[in-house]
Design an enzyme around this catalytic site. Sequence first.
Site, short mmCIF file in Angstrom:
data_model
loop_
_atom_site.label_atom_id
_atom_site.label_comp_id
_atom_site.label_asym_id
_atom_site.label_seq_id
_atom_site.Cartn_x
_atom_site.Cartn_y
_atom_site.Cartn_z
N SER A 195 0.82 -1.21 0.00
CA SER A 195 0.00 0.00 0.00
C SER A 195 0.86 1.27 0.00
CB SER A 195 -0.97 0.01 1.17
OG SER A 195 -0.30 -0.02 2.41
N LYS B 169 -6.12 4.02 8.54
CA LYS B 169 -5.18 4.94 7.89
C LYS B 169 -5.72 6.37 7.87
CE LYS B 169 -3.02 1.29 5.28
NZ LYS B 169 -2.87 0.56 4.05
#
Length: 110
Positions: free
Chosen positions: A14, A57
């Site tokens: 990611s 996140k």
Amino acid sequence: MHVPAGAIPKDGPSAGVTMATALLSMLTDKCVKPNLAMTGEITLIGQVLPIGGIKEKVLAAKRSGVKEIILPAENEVNVKEDLKAEQIGDIKLHYVKTMDELVPIALQLG
């Protein structure tokens, strides 16, 4: 910087868009915007792929004082399902499908 999933679990794909943006910043001598976060896996042809852990996140970015976040377009559904408006607050969210869409948002081109 494509890190194909294959059959081996791993951490880190990611960060693909972030690593690519850092390299592009260095090569073009253009700075990345301040208070910007980004996440997403990229393919060899620049497609931005969805990733996991969106809620965590986004909340971590908010705690860190981030004002804008770039996310994979396919993760927009996760934001809508997993986060309340008050959790996002005044953070501006950008959803991208390709690095071509990401670069003008991330780099100070002017």
